[in-house]
Scaffold this active site. Structure first.
Site, PDB file in Angstrom:
ATOM      1  N   GLY A 169       0.833  -1.205   0.000  1.00 35.75           N
ATOM      2  CA  GLY A 169       0.000   0.000   0.000  1.00 35.75           C
ATOM      3  C   GLY A 169       0.863   1.248   0.000  1.00 35.75           C
ATOM      4  CB  ALA A 170       4.340   1.713  -1.072  1.00 29.72           C
ATOM      5  CB  SER A 171       0.206   3.919  -4.403  1.00 32.68           C
ATOM      6  OG  SER A 171      -0.994   3.644  -3.714  1.00 32.68           O
ATOM      7  CE1 TYR A 221      -9.188   0.459   8.973  1.00 31.78           C
ATOM      8  CE2 TYR A 221      -9.557   1.130  11.243  1.00 31.78           C
ATOM      9  CZ  TYR A 221      -8.765   1.102  10.114  1.00 31.78           C
ATOM     10  OH  TYR A 221      -7.527   1.717  10.130  1.00 31.78           O
ATOM     11  CE  LYS A 248      -6.289  -1.493   9.939  1.00 32.37           C
ATOM     12  NZ  LYS A 248      -5.036  -1.633   9.171  1.00 32.37           N
ATOM     13  CB  ILE A 288      -2.419   9.604  10.787  1.00 34.24           C
ATOM     14  CG1 ILE A 288      -2.042   8.777  12.032  1.00 34.24           C
ATOM     15  CG2 ILE A 288      -1.214  10.319  10.189  1.00 34.24           C
ATOM     16  CD1 ILE A 288      -1.350   9.510  13.140  1.00 34.24           C
TER      17      ILE A 288
END
Ligand code: NAD
Length: 252
Positions: free
Chosen positions: A16-18, A158, A162, A191
């Site tokens: 998920g680095a995009s 979610y 997690k 964040i």
């Protein structure tokens, strides 16, 4: 004193680095000297980031990867290792959320959220950990959330995914310690990234921000310390831990 956070000679994979946190994690690891394999579904954005990291002197490789596709996972990891070398660090970051009241969450919502955040993380970690265990060293960082430890409304799959990821972290840490593989988690609070910036500018977002003990959401760079702690030898005696970075969300 040697730089505790130096990652020269290490090879890292970030899923998920995009964009968002994954992009920041890749930049930080590369800035500390790691060769970085960037993985995401959107290869266009990855190629751009790879170009930027190379221009800053980094070594990196971009690979297309949908973490929900088991056969793509093993191919992508083989591709990374051929290009940049055996993996020392995995940052299991890819994740999604579907925000709806519990009674409206559909089967597909559950499948996509749990399939990405928990099953996807499992598939990537298992594949990477096989090689790490054979080599007798490795370091896996699962990007969970404070919503794995607490709950808010309308995010039930979610929260479940997690929470599951935090338990997977502990179970993997327990089993893999003797093979020299450490497994820890980061649990970020709120964040600000591209996907939630609009929300934090809304009335509801401002209310949420004001309910946080520090009265503001975090910025991606405020996870740098936790990432470098867990990715480097500074945490060599840590495994099975969760590092929370949440502006006091859990003690609000
Ligand atoms: P984001 O949506 O900006 O980034 C998520 C990344 O995951 C994207 O690059 C996306 O393409 C990728 N992704 C999604 N599904 C994928 C799949 N099937 N295969 C491969 N890649 C996939 O979100 P973000 O805020 O940067 O979140 C990154 C991680 O941090 C997520 O796991 C998220 O749950 C977690 N997190 C974020 C926050 C926050 O406030 N931003 C808080 C706690 C935890």
């Amino acid at each position: 004193m040697a730089d505790l956070f130096d990652l020269t000679g290490r090879v890292a994979l970030v899923t998920g680095a995009s964009q968002g946190l994954g992009r920041r994690f890749a930049e930080v690891l590369a800035a500390r000297g790691a060769a970085v394999c960037l993985a995401a579904r959107q290869t266009g954005k990855l190629a751009e980031l790879a170009g930027e990291l190379r221009a800053r002197g980094g070594t990196c490789h971009a690979v297309a990867l949908d973490v929900t596709d088991a056969s793509a996972v093993s191919r992508a990891i083989a591709d990374c290792e051929t290009a940049v070398g055996p993996l020392d660090i995995l940052v299991n970051n890819a994740g999604i959320a579907v925000s709806k009241p519990f009674l409206e969450q559909a089967d597909d919502d559950w499948d996509s959220v749990v399939g990405t955040n928990l099953r996807g993380a499992f598939l990537v970690a298992r594949e990477v950990a096989k090689g790490m265990a054979e080599r007798g060293r490795g370091n896996i960082i699962n990007v969970a959330s404070v919503l794995g430890l607490d709950v808010v409304g309308s995010l039930s799959p979610y929260c479940a995914s997690k929470g599951g990821l935090l338990q997977l972290t502990r179970a993997m840490a327990h089993e893999l310690a003797r093979s020299g593989v450490r497994v820890n988690a980061i649990a970020p609070g709120y964040i600000e990234t591209d996907i939630n910036r609009g929300f934090f500018e809304s009335e509801a977002g401002r209310r949420l921000e004001n309910a946080l003990p520090v009265r503001r959401v975090g910025q991606p760079e405020e996870l740098d310390g936790a990432l470098l702690l867990l990715a480097s030898d500074a945490s060599r005696y840590m495994t099975g831990s969760t590092v929370t970075v949440d502006g006091g969300f859990l003690v609000r």
